[in-house]
Design a protein around this motif. Structure first.
Motif, PDB file in Angstrom:
ATOM      1  N   VAL A  50      60.166 -27.661  44.452  1.00 22.34           N
ATOM      2  CA  VAL A  50      58.892 -27.605  43.934  1.00 22.34           C
ATOM      3  C   VAL A  50      59.066 -28.081  42.195  1.00 22.34           C
ATOM      4  CG1 VAL A  50      57.463 -25.745  42.690  1.00 22.34           C
ATOM      5  CG2 VAL A  50      58.168 -25.842  45.106  1.00 22.34           C
ATOM      6  N   ALA A  51      60.101 -27.923  41.576  1.00 20.70           N
ATOM      7  CA  ALA A  51      60.294 -28.376  40.174  1.00 20.70           C
ATOM      8  C   ALA A  51      60.371 -29.629  40.263  1.00 20.70           C
ATOM      9  CB  ALA A  51      61.515 -27.703  39.708  1.00 20.70           C
ATOM     10  N   THR A  52      60.621 -30.496  41.098  1.00 24.10           N
ATOM     11  CA  THR A  52      60.647 -32.001  41.080  1.00 24.10           C
ATOM     12  C   THR A  52      59.476 -32.512  41.797  1.00 24.10           C
ATOM     13  OG1 THR A  52      62.457 -31.988  42.937  1.00 24.10           O
ATOM     14  CG2 THR A  52      63.095 -32.316  40.741  1.00 24.10           C
ATOM     15  N   ALA A  53      58.630 -31.722  41.935  1.00 19.70           N
ATOM     16  CA  ALA A  53      57.188 -32.344  42.498  1.00 19.70           C
ATOM     17  C   ALA A  53      57.332 -32.833  43.966  1.00 19.70           C
ATOM     18  CB  ALA A  53      56.656 -33.346  41.858  1.00 19.70           C
ATOM     19  N   GLN A  54      58.082 -32.335  44.770  1.00 22.43           N
ATOM     20  CA  GLN A  54      58.426 -32.820  46.054  1.00 22.43           C
ATOM     21  C   GLN A  54      57.639 -31.737  47.062  1.00 22.43           C
ATOM     22  OE1 GLN A  54      60.660 -35.274  46.630  1.00 22.43           O
ATOM     23  NE2 GLN A  54      61.642 -35.118  44.480  1.00 22.43           N
ATOM     24  N   LEU A  55      57.211 -30.544  46.556  1.00 20.08           N
ATOM     25  CA  LEU A  55      56.606 -29.621  47.450  1.00 20.08           C
ATOM     26  C   LEU A  55      55.812 -28.948  46.753  1.00 20.08           C
ATOM     27  CD1 LEU A  55      59.095 -27.579  49.858  1.00 20.08           C
ATOM     28  CD2 LEU A  55      57.048 -28.989  50.626  1.00 20.08           C
ATOM     29  N   PRO A  56      54.558 -28.539  47.112  1.00 20.20           N
ATOM     30  CA  PRO A  56      53.466 -27.882  46.207  1.00 20.20           C
ATOM     31  C   PRO A  56      53.994 -26.126  46.231  1.00 20.20           C
ATOM     32  CG  PRO A  56      52.588 -28.357  48.107  1.00 20.20           C
ATOM     33  CD  PRO A  56      54.044 -28.998  48.432  1.00 20.20           C
ATOM     34  N   ALA A  57      53.933 -25.515  45.113  1.00 21.29           N
ATOM     35  CA  ALA A  57      54.284 -24.197  45.167  1.00 21.29           C
ATOM     36  C   ALA A  57      54.151 -23.250  46.407  1.00 21.29           C
ATOM     37  CB  ALA A  57      53.905 -23.410  43.791  1.00 21.29           C
ATOM     38  N   GLU A  58      52.637 -23.551  46.824  1.00 21.53           N
ATOM     39  CA  GLU A  58      52.111 -22.824  47.735  1.00 21.53           C
ATOM     40  C   GLU A  58      52.860 -22.781  49.014  1.00 21.53           C
ATOM     41  OE1 GLU A  58      49.396 -23.586  44.892  1.00 21.53           O
ATOM     42  OE2 GLU A  58      50.247 -24.975  46.087  1.00 21.53           O
ATOM     43  N   ASP A  59      53.712 -23.913  49.127  1.00 20.25           N
ATOM     44  CA  ASP A  59      54.120 -24.069  50.413  1.00 20.25           C
ATOM     45  C   ASP A  59      55.804 -23.249  50.810  1.00 20.25           C
ATOM     46  OD1 ASP A  59      53.094 -25.737  51.895  1.00 20.25           O
ATOM     47  OD2 ASP A  59      54.308 -27.484  51.698  1.00 20.25           O
ATOM     48  N   ILE A  60      56.160 -22.563  49.399  1.00 21.19           N
ATOM     49  CA  ILE A  60      57.216 -21.660  49.532  1.00 21.19           C
ATOM     50  C   ILE A  60      56.930 -20.454  49.102  1.00 21.19           C
ATOM     51  CG2 ILE A  60      58.797 -23.822  49.094  1.00 21.19           C
ATOM     52  CD1 ILE A  60      59.476 -22.427  46.443  1.00 21.19           C
ATOM     53  N   ALA A  61      55.621 -20.148  48.971  1.00 23.49           N
ATOM     54  CA  ALA A  61      55.451 -18.810  48.508  1.00 23.49           C
ATOM     55  C   ALA A  61      54.213 -18.221  49.653  1.00 23.49           C
ATOM     56  CB  ALA A  61      54.640 -18.632  47.124  1.00 23.49           C
ATOM     57  N   ARG A  62      54.788 -17.218  50.415  1.00 26.73           N
ATOM     58  CA  ARG A  62      54.018 -16.826  51.521  1.00 26.73           C
ATOM     59  C   ARG A  62      53.233 -15.208  51.201  1.00 26.73           C
ATOM     60  NH1 ARG A  62      51.850 -18.751  56.207  1.00 26.73           N
ATOM     61  NH2 ARG A  62      52.174 -17.633  57.758  1.00 26.73           N
ATOM     62  N   PRO A  63      52.030 -15.262  51.146  1.00 19.46           N
ATOM     63  CA  PRO A  63      51.607 -13.714  50.869  1.00 19.46           C
ATOM     64  C   PRO A  63      52.081 -12.675  51.920  1.00 19.46           C
ATOM     65  CG  PRO A  63      49.753 -15.511  50.875  1.00 19.46           C
ATOM     66  CD  PRO A  63      51.157 -16.358  51.417  1.00 19.46           C
TER      67      PRO A  63
END
Ligand SMILES: Cc1cc2nc3c(=O)[nH]c(=O)nc-3n(C[C@H](O)[C@H](O)[C@H](O)COP(=O)(O)OP(=O)(O)OC[C@H]3O[C@@H](n4cnc5c(N)ncnc54)[C@H](O)[C@@H]3O)c2cc1C
Length: 444
Positions: A50-63
């Protein structure tokens, strides 16, 4: 006011440990209240992506509400827990409400530990949460734009990473790849330097000598500058001073230098804390003198078979959460609690695309390259399974990531490639990012 019956198991923290515990109890129809200050569970192993823009933050945060939608006995409360009262099995929430339960499971994780290095808490970027990763991404993005548009000098992109453990090595690897790709695309005149500092004499200190050499060689090949045998003496907004007197100008210091238990754990009255401010637990994961209180995951020092404590790892967190729930169920059924048995999944780190290292099995067999990546993938798919049912979507994304030619696919200003979780539009976590520049943090 005490707002809840004593019947529920109170789980403080909805990370890998807390979610595993609540899941297992919920599977058995036990009443659970899970407290987390965020409305989502975050997956730390992918923070650097996420920090290096490879993945959006939403992809590793699950409600959490999505994770527990099929568990009607698990209630999720999004609230900051101000205090844990161990003797009375009670939590005090922000705002003053108190909630008592039948058991208290402390799974509040950790926080960055700056070891008193002057300026580190104010100026360094930690990498412990999704909002940390987003803040770092936005900061680097601002610098890239500033350099690309000629508003900032080229050296504004130089980065210092503190800590040569997996976090420091992984973020250094990803940043060198990102910088190289941006330079190759002509977006910036030259790749920013990535200097990796560690007091020890090796990178990935907990790994074998072969892995130390592999990590060093790979990182250096990618353009990172490991600088070992010296620590950080002070951090400023525009530079870092090392113990040996060297001064490195930088606007970006990334802190992977250590962690200690979350503040609510360290402040809890009646808890015996030890190394790293973590709770020293008995082999069955309860705290001494109170069989209704458990501490698990990064919040606990869990005794290992060979005497020392188990490391702060995702598999330890997930398995200890599952085990604590099992012990609660056993005791409810009139059986004794059992000592935690950890199934060691090995240790591993991703140094870059096509460059992973893993040590697996009883004798810590060392592998690197695609085989190590496959081991990494298996373990991480298992860790993600607590929050996601679609392991195949993660596998597909990860192999693509591993294989892809980075320089050709930096999605800096567009949306990074998502994992095809197939979520509903409403399944979005509420991620808030504190965009204060660390230079001014703490001054208000
Ligand atoms: C950058 C990074 C990379 C990592 N990579 C790997 C890896 O590749 N493989 C691996 O196995 N492990 C890895 N780890 C370690 C692993 O992620 C942790 O061991 C694991 O997530 C710990 O789980 P936990 O549930 O104990 O804590 P956490 O996941 O930190 O969860 C704690 C939860 O408690 C909540 N909380 C804390 N205090 C309060 C409060 N006062 N009120 C309300 N809620 C609160 C937090 O919001 C959080 O959701 C990595 C860690 C980091 C930081």
């Amino acid at each position: 006011m005490t707002g809840r019956s004593r019947g529920n198991v109170l789980v403080l923290g909805g990370g890998l440990a807390g979610v595993a515990c609540a899941h297992r109890l919920g599977d058995e129809g036990i009443g659970v209240t899970l407290f987390d200050r965020n409305d989502y569970h975050q997956f730390q192993p992918l923070l650097y992506q996420v920090a290096t823009a490879q993945l959006p933050a939403e992809d590793i945060a699950r409600p959490h509400r999505v994770i527990f939608h099929a568990h009607p006995t698990v209630e999720v409360r999004t609230v900051h827990v101000a205090e844990a009262d161990v003797a009375n099995l009670r939590l005090t929430l922000a705002g003053g409400e108190t909630v008592a339960g039948s058991h208290l499971v402390i799974a509040a994780g950790a926080q960055p530990e700056y070891f008193g290095v002057p300026g580190a808490a104010e100026h360094a970027y930690p990498l412990y949460s999704v909002s940390d990763a987003e803040r770092l991404r936005l900061h680097v993005q601002d610098l890239v734009h500033g350099v690309a548009e000629g508003e900032l000098a080229e050296d504004a992109l130089d980065v210092v990473v503190v800590g040569g453990g997996p976090t420091g090595v992984e973020i250094s690897g990803a940043l060198t790849e990102l910088m190289a790709a941006l330079a190759a695309m002509g977006r910036i005149p030259r790749a920013g330097r990535v200097v990796l500092i560690d007091r020890g004499n090796n990178l990935l200190g907990a790994f074998s000598a072969k892995s130390h050499r592999y990590a060093h060689k790979r990182l250096a090949k990618q353009g990172a500058e490991p600088r070992l045998g010296t620590g950080v003496a002070a951090v400023y907004a525009d530079r870092v001073e090392l113990d040996d007197g060297t001064v490195i100008p930088t606007r970006t210091v990334i802190w992977g230098g250590g962690e200690s238990a979350a503040p609510v754990v360290q402040a809890a009255a009646g808890l015996k804390t030890g190394h790293g401010g973590r709770v020293d637990v008995l082999p069955d994961l309860t705290v001494e003198g109170n069989p209704h209180v458990y501490a698990i995951g990064d919040a606990a020092n869990i005794p290992a078979a060979h005497g020392a404590a188990l490391p702060q790892l995702g598999s330890v967190a997930q398995q200890s959460g599952h085990w604590a729930a099992g012990n609660i169920l056993r005791v409810r059924n009139g059986q004794p609690a059992k000592p935690f048995h950890y199934k060691d999944k090995g240790i591993m780190a991703m140094i870059g695309r096509n460059a992973a290292v893993a040590e697996v099995g009883k004798h810590r067999h060392q592998v690197d390259g695609p085989v190590a990546f496959a081991a990494w993938l298996g373990v991480h798919a298992m860790l993600l399974s607590g929050a996601h049912s679609k392991a195949d979507a993660f596998m597909a994304w990860a192999w693509d990531y591993f294989d892809r030619d980075h320089a050709a696919t930096v999605e800096w200003s567009t949306t990074p490639k998502r994992i095809a979780w197939g979520d509903e539009a409403a399944d979005v976590p509420h991620i808030s990012v504190d965009r204060r520049d660390p230079a001014t943090a703490g001054s208000s």
